[in-house]
Design a protein around this motif. Structure first.
Motif, PDB file in Angstrom:
ATOM      1  N   ILE A  24       0.842  49.200  45.098  1.00  0.00           N
ATOM      2  CA  ILE A  24       1.897  50.211  44.947  1.00  0.00           C
ATOM      3  C   ILE A  24       2.073  51.013  46.222  1.00  0.00           C
ATOM      4  CG2 ILE A  24       2.471  52.381  43.758  1.00  0.00           C
ATOM      5  CD1 ILE A  24       1.236  51.183  41.238  1.00  0.00           C
ATOM      6  N   GLU A  25       0.953  51.445  46.803  1.00  0.00           N
ATOM      7  CA  GLU A  25       1.040  52.260  48.014  1.00  0.00           C
ATOM      8  C   GLU A  25       1.605  51.477  49.193  1.00  0.00           C
ATOM      9  OE1 GLU A  25      -2.861  53.858  48.563  1.00  0.00           O
ATOM     10  OE2 GLU A  25      -2.534  55.491  47.123  1.00  0.00           O
ATOM     11  N   LYS A  26       1.257  50.167  49.237  1.00  0.00           N
ATOM     12  CA  LYS A  26       1.786  49.351  50.337  1.00  0.00           C
ATOM     13  C   LYS A  26       3.257  49.020  50.127  1.00  0.00           C
ATOM     14  CE  LYS A  26       0.942  45.036  52.837  1.00  0.00           C
ATOM     15  NZ  LYS A  26       0.103  43.808  52.921  1.00  0.00           N
ATOM     16  N   PHE A  27       3.610  48.632  48.915  1.00  0.00           N
ATOM     17  CA  PHE A  27       4.984  48.210  48.634  1.00  0.00           C
ATOM     18  C   PHE A  27       5.963  49.378  48.773  1.00  0.00           C
ATOM     19  CE2 PHE A  27       8.585  47.307  45.858  1.00  0.00           C
ATOM     20  CZ  PHE A  27       8.939  46.026  46.275  1.00  0.00           C
ATOM     21  N   PHE A  28       5.555  50.538  48.235  1.00  0.00           N
ATOM     22  CA  PHE A  28       6.447  51.706  48.299  1.00  0.00           C
ATOM     23  C   PHE A  28       6.138  52.629  49.478  1.00  0.00           C
ATOM     24  CE2 PHE A  28       6.439  50.634  43.702  1.00  0.00           C
ATOM     25  CZ  PHE A  28       7.790  50.325  43.579  1.00  0.00           C
ATOM     26  N   GLN A  29       5.175  52.194  50.315  1.00  0.00           N
ATOM     27  CA  GLN A  29       4.814  52.947  51.512  1.00  0.00           C
ATOM     28  C   GLN A  29       4.455  54.406  51.183  1.00  0.00           C
ATOM     29  OE1 GLN A  29       7.501  52.391  54.843  1.00  0.00           O
ATOM     30  NE2 GLN A  29       8.235  50.433  54.011  1.00  0.00           N
ATOM     31  N   LEU A  30       3.704  54.564  50.101  1.00  0.00           N
ATOM     32  CA  LEU A  30       3.363  55.917  49.658  1.00  0.00           C
ATOM     33  C   LEU A  30       2.235  56.536  50.468  1.00  0.00           C
ATOM     34  CD1 LEU A  30       3.555  55.500  45.799  1.00  0.00           C
ATOM     35  CD2 LEU A  30       5.258  56.460  47.334  1.00  0.00           C
ATOM     36  N   SER A  31       1.615  55.732  51.343  1.00  0.00           N
ATOM     37  CA  SER A  31       0.553  56.291  52.165  1.00  0.00           C
ATOM     38  C   SER A  31       1.085  57.037  53.373  1.00  0.00           C
ATOM     39  CB  SER A  31      -0.392  55.182  52.631  1.00  0.00           C
ATOM     40  OG  SER A  31       0.339  54.212  53.366  1.00  0.00           O
ATOM     41  N   GLN A  32       2.398  56.820  53.690  1.00  0.00           N
ATOM     42  CA  GLN A  32       2.999  57.539  54.810  1.00  0.00           C
ATOM     43  C   GLN A  32       3.368  58.945  54.386  1.00  0.00           C
ATOM     44  OE1 GLN A  32       5.912  55.470  57.153  1.00  0.00           O
ATOM     45  NE2 GLN A  32       5.462  53.531  56.127  1.00  0.00           N
ATOM     46  N   ASP A  33       3.444  59.848  55.352  1.00  0.00           N
ATOM     47  CA  ASP A  33       3.771  61.216  54.979  1.00  0.00           C
ATOM     48  C   ASP A  33       5.265  61.345  54.716  1.00  0.00           C
ATOM     49  OD1 ASP A  33       5.167  61.692  57.423  1.00  0.00           O
ATOM     50  OD2 ASP A  33       3.242  62.128  58.409  1.00  0.00           O
ATOM     51  N   ALA A  34       5.649  62.397  54.069  1.00  0.00           N
ATOM     52  CA  ALA A  34       7.026  62.573  53.602  1.00  0.00           C
ATOM     53  C   ALA A  34       8.026  62.602  54.741  1.00  0.00           C
ATOM     54  CB  ALA A  34       7.125  63.866  52.788  1.00  0.00           C
ATOM     55  N   ALA A  35       7.684  63.196  55.897  1.00  0.00           N
ATOM     56  CA  ALA A  35       8.622  63.304  57.018  1.00  0.00           C
ATOM     57  C   ALA A  35       9.007  61.923  57.524  1.00  0.00           C
ATOM     58  CB  ALA A  35       7.997  64.128  58.136  1.00  0.00           C
ATOM     59  N   ASP A  36       7.991  61.027  57.673  1.00  0.00           N
ATOM     60  CA  ASP A  36       8.276  59.677  58.154  1.00  0.00           C
ATOM     61  C   ASP A  36       9.158  58.922  57.180  1.00  0.00           C
ATOM     62  OD1 ASP A  36       6.791  60.153  60.373  1.00  0.00           O
ATOM     63  OD2 ASP A  36       4.963  59.208  59.603  1.00  0.00           O
ATOM     64  N   LEU A  37       8.903  59.116  55.888  1.00  0.00           N
ATOM     65  CA  LEU A  37       9.675  58.397  54.892  1.00  0.00           C
ATOM     66  C   LEU A  37      11.114  58.890  54.834  1.00  0.00           C
ATOM     67  CD1 LEU A  37       6.954  58.174  52.123  1.00  0.00           C
ATOM     68  CD2 LEU A  37       7.925  56.273  53.420  1.00  0.00           C
ATOM     69  N   GLN A  38      11.322  60.171  55.070  1.00  0.00           N
ATOM     70  CA  GLN A  38      12.683  60.689  55.100  1.00  0.00           C
ATOM     71  C   GLN A  38      13.452  60.118  56.288  1.00  0.00           C
ATOM     72  OE1 GLN A  38      12.321  64.911  54.993  1.00  0.00           O
ATOM     73  NE2 GLN A  38      11.943  64.973  52.778  1.00  0.00           N
ATOM     74  N   VAL A  39      12.745  59.946  57.424  1.00  0.00           N
ATOM     75  CA  VAL A  39      13.368  59.316  58.601  1.00  0.00           C
ATOM     76  C   VAL A  39      13.775  57.890  58.262  1.00  0.00           C
ATOM     77  CG1 VAL A  39      12.940  58.478  60.946  1.00  0.00           C
ATOM     78  CG2 VAL A  39      12.170  60.756  60.273  1.00  0.00           C
ATOM     79  N   LEU A  40      12.878  57.191  57.541  1.00  0.00           N
ATOM     80  CA  LEU A  40      13.203  55.826  57.144  1.00  0.00           C
ATOM     81  C   LEU A  40      14.431  55.787  56.257  1.00  0.00           C
ATOM     82  CD1 LEU A  40       9.679  54.330  56.335  1.00  0.00           C
ATOM     83  CD2 LEU A  40      11.232  53.613  58.174  1.00  0.00           C
ATOM     84  N   GLU A  41      14.524  56.780  55.361  1.00  0.00           N
ATOM     85  CA  GLU A  41      15.660  56.818  54.445  1.00  0.00           C
ATOM     86  C   GLU A  41      16.969  57.009  55.199  1.00  0.00           C
ATOM     87  OE1 GLU A  41      15.576  60.088  51.807  1.00  0.00           O
ATOM     88  OE2 GLU A  41      17.229  59.359  50.581  1.00  0.00           O
ATOM     89  N   LEU A  64       8.387  60.615  45.669  1.00  0.00           N
ATOM     90  CA  LEU A  64       7.800  61.533  46.634  1.00  0.00           C
ATOM     91  C   LEU A  64       7.910  62.980  46.189  1.00  0.00           C
ATOM     92  CD1 LEU A  64       8.814  60.031  50.084  1.00  0.00           C
ATOM     93  CD2 LEU A  64       6.503  60.493  49.289  1.00  0.00           C
ATOM     94  N   ARG A  65       8.905  63.257  45.367  1.00  0.00           N
ATOM     95  CA  ARG A  65       9.079  64.625  44.897  1.00  0.00           C
ATOM     96  C   ARG A  65       8.077  64.975  43.808  1.00  0.00           C
ATOM     97  NH1 ARG A  65      15.257  65.692  43.631  1.00  0.00           N
ATOM     98  NH2 ARG A  65      14.421  67.772  43.375  1.00  0.00           N
ATOM     99  N   LEU A  66       7.406  63.943  43.288  1.00  0.00           N
ATOM    100  CA  LEU A  66       6.356  64.202  42.301  1.00  0.00           C
ATOM    101  C   LEU A  66       5.061  64.532  43.021  1.00  0.00           C
ATOM    102  CD1 LEU A  66       7.057  61.261  39.841  1.00  0.00           C
ATOM    103  CD2 LEU A  66       7.801  63.628  39.627  1.00  0.00           C
ATOM    104  N   GLU A  67       4.132  65.172  42.293  1.00  0.00           N
ATOM    105  CA  GLU A  67       2.895  65.619  42.921  1.00  0.00           C
ATOM    106  C   GLU A  67       2.017  64.446  43.331  1.00  0.00           C
ATOM    107  OE1 GLU A  67      -0.951  68.438  41.927  1.00  0.00           O
ATOM    108  OE2 GLU A  67       0.721  68.300  40.512  1.00  0.00           O
ATOM    109  N   GLU A  68       1.826  63.454  42.449  1.00  0.00           N
ATOM    110  CA  GLU A  68       1.018  62.282  42.745  1.00  0.00           C
ATOM    111  C   GLU A  68       1.764  61.037  42.279  1.00  0.00           C
ATOM    112  OE1 GLU A  68      -2.902  62.530  41.224  1.00  0.00           O
ATOM    113  OE2 GLU A  68      -3.390  64.391  42.237  1.00  0.00           O
ATOM    114  N   PRO A  69       2.637  60.510  43.098  1.00  0.00           N
ATOM    115  CA  PRO A  69       3.469  59.367  42.677  1.00  0.00           C
ATOM    116  C   PRO A  69       2.651  58.142  42.293  1.00  0.00           C
ATOM    117  CG  PRO A  69       3.638  59.759  45.042  1.00  0.00           C
ATOM    118  CD  PRO A  69       2.968  60.941  44.465  1.00  0.00           C
ATOM    119  N   THR A  70       1.545  57.877  43.028  1.00  0.00           N
ATOM    120  CA  THR A  70       0.728  56.699  42.710  1.00  0.00           C
ATOM    121  C   THR A  70       0.113  56.821  41.318  1.00  0.00           C
ATOM    122  OG1 THR A  70       0.182  56.479  45.051  1.00  0.00           O
ATOM    123  CG2 THR A  70      -1.180  55.246  43.496  1.00  0.00           C
ATOM    124  N   THR A  71      -0.414  58.011  41.042  1.00  0.00           N
ATOM    125  CA  THR A  71      -1.031  58.240  39.738  1.00  0.00           C
ATOM    126  C   THR A  71      -0.014  58.114  38.617  1.00  0.00           C
ATOM    127  OG1 THR A  71      -2.653  59.728  40.734  1.00  0.00           O
ATOM    128  CG2 THR A  71      -2.341  59.896  38.360  1.00  0.00           C
TER     129      THR A  71
END
Length: 388
Positions: A24-41, A64-71
């Motif tokens: 999940i973390e690899k596919f949705f890139q949830l290990s990256q921080d929010a700033a990097d992901l917003q740039v990607l978006e 990402l807007r949730l507290e723990e998306p992976t959980t």
């Protein structure tokens, strides 16, 4: 069997949840921080990304807007896991009367092992589930201990007590033996130590309640034997948290043996005991020792009459009867006969010396003496011991 099954389930859960989390973390890139992901978006929009990637970015942004998306994702994927585990633990608890102990140890050890493994990827989801299961296991364990304490405290005394060990003491011994085997390799035992103290308190209360029970045998004898049994058992087990209870059991055992000895020793020389108790009472009231013999009830003549009732041969016969009576009622399993008999000998000698001293002080020059000497008394006890 239930222990092995539970261990297998927990062993297979950890890699399964870890693998799912990694994907999940690899596919949705949830290990990256929010700033990097917003740039990607934003980059995706400017590059006129394909619709499925745009949908992915919106999906990612939502989590990402949730507290723990992976959980949250793992909770959806394994939505029935906690319910199934609860049911499985319930079955494990019912396999054995003390099955909750095994469940508690297995869960504790599995959690420690998971966090101690270098290959383990900590999962908030799995941690939460196992944490909830551990709380459930502790609750079941505490309920079990509470029920056991209540059963021990409310247990009715057997209608025919013949110096045997009480059921509450045997129950405590059985629980400790089982628990020590289960917790033999456990990483922590705080819950068990607390339970031991609760149970020991209940067992001691159940023994104390004998004082008000209508037993057909000597109550002090039964209490002496049971406290002695607990003391020996705790000496054998060497459980640190029960050191205080071990010392208390030894003290109570000694106290009740003393009461038992004194009560029974009043019988072979009952009238002498009664007479000299009266002498001591007069002295305590202020009568001078040399004037006690002028009291009508404690005159020299009255003393001679009492002493005449206890010729040496009758005293020895009375001691032989007493030995047989003690032998009949003491439990052979506790092996206390010689200990009690020796205590009786010491107490008898003490009484004899006290009587001799009172005769010398209050009836000086009268020539009055008991029919048997200290040497005679020692030979009585010795011959009885050797004969049995």
């Amino acid at each position: 069997v239930s222990k092995q099954m539970l261990e297998k389930v927990l062993r297979e859960l950890q890699p399964l949840c870890t693998a799912e989390q990694q994907f999940i973390e690899k596919f949705f890139q949830l290990s990256q921080d929010a700033a990097d992901l917003q740039v990607l978006e934003v980059t995706g929009h400017r590059a006129s990304a394909p619709p499925h990637l745009i949908a992915y970015f919106f999906f990612l942004f939502f989590f990402l807007r949730l507290e723990e998306p992976t959980t949250r994702l793992l909770s959806e994927i394994f939505s029935c896991l906690e319910l199934e585990l609860r049911g499985f633990l319930d079955v494990c608890n019912k396999v054995h009367p003390f099955g909750c102990l095994q469940v508690l140890v297995t869960l504790n050890d599995s959690i420690f092992e998971m966090w101690g493994s270098s290959s383990a990827l900590p999962s908030s989801f799995l941690n939460t589930v196992l944490g909830n299961m551990l709380l459930l296991a502790k609750s079941s364990f505490n309920k079990c201990i509470g029920t056991l304490c209540k059963e021990i405290e409310e247990a009715k005394m057997p209608s025919k007590m013949k110096g045997r060990i009480l059921p509450s003491v045997s129950c405590f011994e059985e629980f400790v033996n089982f628990s020590e085997e289960v917790f033999r390799t456990a990483r922590r035992r705080g819950e068990l130590d607390k339970a031991y103290l609760r149970l020991a308190g209940s067992v001691f209360s159940s023994i104390n309640s004998l004082s008000s029970a209508n037993l057909k045998v000597n109550t002090d004898m039964v209490m002496m034997e049971n406290f002695h049994h607990i003391h020996c058992f705790l000496c054998q087990k060497m459980i640190h948290c029960l050191e205080g209870k071990k010392r208390e059991a030894k003290q109570r055992y000694s106290e009740h043996m003393e009461k038992y000895v004194i009560k029974y020793l009043g019988q072979p020389l009952e009238k002498l005991n009664h007479f000299f108790e009266g002498v001591k009472a007069r002295v305590a009231q202020g009568v001078k020792e040399e004037e006690v013999s002028f009291q009508l009830a404690y005159s020299k003549q009255e003393l001679r009459k009492v002493i005449e009732k206890y010729p040496g041969k009758d005293v020895k016969r009375a001691l032989e009867t007493l030995y047989r009576k003690i032998h009949k009622y003491l439990s052979p399993e506790e092996n206390l006969l010689l200990v009690v008999w020796h205590a009786m000998e010491q107490e008898f000698i003490r009484q004899y010396q006290e009587f001799e001293d009172l005769i010398q002080r209050c009836y000086a020059g009268s020539g009055i003496a008991m029919d048997f000497t200290m040497e005679d008394l020692l030979s009585y006890f010795n011959s009885i011991t050797l004969a049995n």
